[in-house]
Design a protein around this motif. Structure first.
Motif, PDB file in Angstrom:
ATOM      1  N   SER A 193       0.847  -1.191   0.000  1.00 48.41           N
ATOM      2  CA  SER A 193       0.000   0.000   0.000  1.00 48.41           C
ATOM      3  C   SER A 193       0.881   1.239   0.000  1.00 48.41           C
ATOM      4  O   SER A 193       2.099   1.150   0.202  1.00 48.41           O
ATOM      5  N   LYS A 194       0.249   2.386  -0.212  1.00 44.14           N
ATOM      6  CA  LYS A 194       1.007   3.628  -0.315  1.00 44.14           C
ATOM      7  C   LYS A 194       0.308   4.758   0.418  1.00 44.14           C
ATOM      8  O   LYS A 194      -0.912   4.907   0.314  1.00 44.14           O
ATOM      9  N   ASP A 195       1.076   5.524   1.141  1.00 45.35           N
ATOM     10  CA  ASP A 195       0.593   6.746   1.789  1.00 45.35           C
ATOM     11  C   ASP A 195       1.060   7.904   0.911  1.00 45.35           C
ATOM     12  O   ASP A 195       2.243   8.255   0.908  1.00 45.35           O
ATOM     13  N   HIS A 196       0.130   8.488   0.158  1.00 46.64           N
ATOM     14  CA  HIS A 196       0.505   9.509  -0.826  1.00 46.64           C
ATOM     15  C   HIS A 196       1.036  10.769  -0.158  1.00 46.64           C
ATOM     16  O   HIS A 196       1.974  11.397  -0.647  1.00 46.64           O
ATOM     17  N   ALA A 197       0.466  11.132   0.961  1.00 45.00           N
ATOM     18  CA  ALA A 197       0.855  12.376   1.619  1.00 45.00           C
ATOM     19  C   ALA A 197       2.286  12.317   2.141  1.00 45.00           C
ATOM     20  O   ALA A 197       3.005  13.316   2.142  1.00 45.00           O
ATOM     21  N   LYS A 198       2.709  11.120   2.575  1.00 43.32           N
ATOM     22  CA  LYS A 198       4.029  10.972   3.179  1.00 43.32           C
ATOM     23  C   LYS A 198       5.045  10.304   2.251  1.00 43.32           C
ATOM     24  O   LYS A 198       6.202  10.124   2.635  1.00 43.32           O
ATOM     25  N   ASN A 199       4.625   9.943   1.042  1.00 44.07           N
ATOM     26  CA  ASN A 199       5.502   9.216   0.114  1.00 44.07           C
ATOM     27  C   ASN A 199       6.094   7.969   0.766  1.00 44.07           C
ATOM     28  O   ASN A 199       7.292   7.694   0.662  1.00 44.07           O
ATOM     29  N   LEU A 200       5.225   7.234   1.431  1.00 43.72           N
ATOM     30  CA  LEU A 200       5.626   5.980   2.067  1.00 43.72           C
ATOM     31  C   LEU A 200       4.952   4.813   1.363  1.00 43.72           C
ATOM     32  O   LEU A 200       3.774   4.885   1.015  1.00 43.72           O
ATOM     33  N   VAL A 201       5.691   3.742   1.191  1.00 40.06           N
ATOM     34  CA  VAL A 201       5.140   2.494   0.664  1.00 40.06           C
ATOM     35  C   VAL A 201       5.300   1.431   1.743  1.00 40.06           C
ATOM     36  O   VAL A 201       6.373   1.304   2.335  1.00 40.06           O
ATOM     37  N   TYR A 202       4.243   0.695   1.987  1.00 39.80           N
ATOM     38  CA  TYR A 202       4.245  -0.317   3.031  1.00 39.80           C
ATOM     39  C   TYR A 202       4.139  -1.712   2.432  1.00 39.80           C
ATOM     40  O   TYR A 202       3.568  -1.914   1.364  1.00 39.80           O
ATOM     41  N   LEU A 203       4.669  -2.672   3.170  1.00 38.58           N
ATOM     42  CA  LEU A 203       4.442  -4.076   2.853  1.00 38.58           C
ATOM     43  C   LEU A 203       4.007  -4.752   4.147  1.00 38.58           C
ATOM     44  O   LEU A 203       4.825  -4.982   5.043  1.00 38.58           O
ATOM     45  N   GLN A 204       2.718  -5.002   4.252  1.00 37.51           N
ATOM     46  CA  GLN A 204       2.177  -5.715   5.402  1.00 37.51           C
ATOM     47  C   GLN A 204       2.298  -7.213   5.146  1.00 37.51           C
ATOM     48  O   GLN A 204       1.777  -7.712   4.140  1.00 37.51           O
ATOM     49  N   MET A 205       2.996  -7.903   6.023  1.00 38.77           N
ATOM     50  CA  MET A 205       3.255  -9.328   5.840  1.00 38.77           C
ATOM     51  C   MET A 205       2.594 -10.106   6.975  1.00 38.77           C
ATOM     52  O   MET A 205       2.965  -9.926   8.143  1.00 38.77           O
ATOM     53  N   ASN A 206       1.634 -10.930   6.620  1.00 38.26           N
ATOM     54  CA  ASN A 206       0.906 -11.742   7.614  1.00 38.26           C
ATOM     55  C   ASN A 206       1.172 -13.218   7.382  1.00 38.26           C
ATOM     56  O   ASN A 206       1.590 -13.627   6.298  1.00 38.26           O
ATOM     57  N   ASN A 207       0.909 -14.025   8.404  1.00 41.92           N
ATOM     58  CA  ASN A 207       1.099 -15.471   8.317  1.00 41.92           C
ATOM     59  C   ASN A 207       2.473 -15.804   7.735  1.00 41.92           C
ATOM     60  O   ASN A 207       2.594 -16.585   6.779  1.00 41.92           O
ATOM     61  N   LEU A 208       3.499 -15.205   8.316  1.00 44.00           N
ATOM     62  CA  LEU A 208       4.845 -15.380   7.792  1.00 44.00           C
ATOM     63  C   LEU A 208       5.328 -16.815   7.942  1.00 44.00           C
ATOM     64  O   LEU A 208       5.009 -17.504   8.929  1.00 44.00           O
ATOM     65  N   LYS A 209       6.109 -17.261   6.968  1.00 45.62           N
ATOM     66  CA  LYS A 209       6.664 -18.607   6.937  1.00 45.62           C
ATOM     67  C   LYS A 209       8.183 -18.526   6.948  1.00 45.62           C
ATOM     68  O   LYS A 209       8.766 -17.489   6.606  1.00 45.62           O
ATOM     69  N   ARG A 210       8.825 -19.617   7.299  1.00 40.32           N
ATOM     70  CA  ARG A 210      10.287 -19.632   7.336  1.00 40.32           C
ATOM     71  C   ARG A 210      10.860 -19.252   5.989  1.00 40.32           C
ATOM     72  O   ARG A 210      11.890 -18.570   5.912  1.00 40.32           O
ATOM     73  N   GLU A 211      10.203 -19.658   4.919  1.00 42.50           N
ATOM     74  CA  GLU A 211      10.728 -19.364   3.586  1.00 42.50           C
ATOM     75  C   GLU A 211      10.586 -17.891   3.198  1.00 42.50           C
ATOM     76  O   GLU A 211      11.078 -17.484   2.147  1.00 42.50           O
ATOM     77  N   ASP A 212       9.957 -17.099   4.032  1.00 43.28           N
ATOM     78  CA  ASP A 212       9.896 -15.658   3.802  1.00 43.28           C
ATOM     79  C   ASP A 212      11.134 -14.950   4.327  1.00 43.28           C
ATOM     80  O   ASP A 212      11.324 -13.751   4.091  1.00 43.28           O
ATOM     81  N   THR A 213      11.993 -15.677   5.031  1.00 41.98           N
ATOM     82  CA  THR A 213      13.227 -15.098   5.553  1.00 41.98           C
ATOM     83  C   THR A 213      14.096 -14.607   4.405  1.00 41.98           C
ATOM     84  O   THR A 213      14.424 -15.363   3.499  1.00 41.98           O
ATOM     85  N   ALA A 214      14.445 -13.323   4.449  1.00 39.91           N
ATOM     86  CA  ALA A 214      15.219 -12.712   3.365  1.00 39.91           C
ATOM     87  C   ALA A 214      15.506 -11.255   3.709  1.00 39.91           C
ATOM     88  O   ALA A 214      14.928 -10.700   4.645  1.00 39.91           O
TER      89      ALA A 214
END
Length: 124
Positions: free
Chosen positions: A71-92
């Motif tokens: 997602s993106k916050d236009h006012a703050k020029n921020l981009v987010y990555l919300q990560m749920n149900n993380l798995k070991r293979e997401d390690t990076a």
């Protein structure tokens, strides 16, 4: 040039959640899309998710679809990555990237600017 600074990485138990942030500054007027890539030790950098600068369209890798949200916050020029149900293979190491040209959204070679990376470690 666009300067990108990631934050929000860390260690979490499998099944947990983390949110990464990417602050964009500099010549963002030319930016048409932002993305998150990730790279595990000994592996190539791979696409995770992308969003248009306007925020009206998103793309996801099959491996994260349904668990990650960009997602993106236009006012703050921020981009987010919300990560749920993380798995070991997401390690990076997770990298924020910006592009000003058209091309394949999942191709890292089409992104001109990169952040320094944020480590995400998922423990079982």
């Amino acid at each position: 040039q666009v300067r990108l600074v990631e934050s929000g990485g860390g260690m979490v138990q499998a099944g947990g959640s983390l949110r990464l942030s990417c602050a964009a500054s500099g010549r963002t007027v030319s930016t048409i899309a932002m993305a998150w890539f990730r790279q595990a030790p000994g592996k190539e950098r791979e696409f995770a998710a992308a969003i248009t600068w306007s925020g009206d369209r998103t793309w996801y890798a099959e491996s994260v679809k349904g668990r990650f949200t960009i997602s993106k916050d236009h006012a703050k020029n921020l981009v987010y990555l919300q990560m749920n149900n993380l798995k070991r293979e997401d390690t990076a190491a997770y990298y924020c990237a910006a592009r000003s040209s058209l091309g394949k959204v999942a191709d890292a070679r089409d992104y001109e600017d990169w952040g320094q990376g944020a480590q995400v470690t998922v423990a079982s």
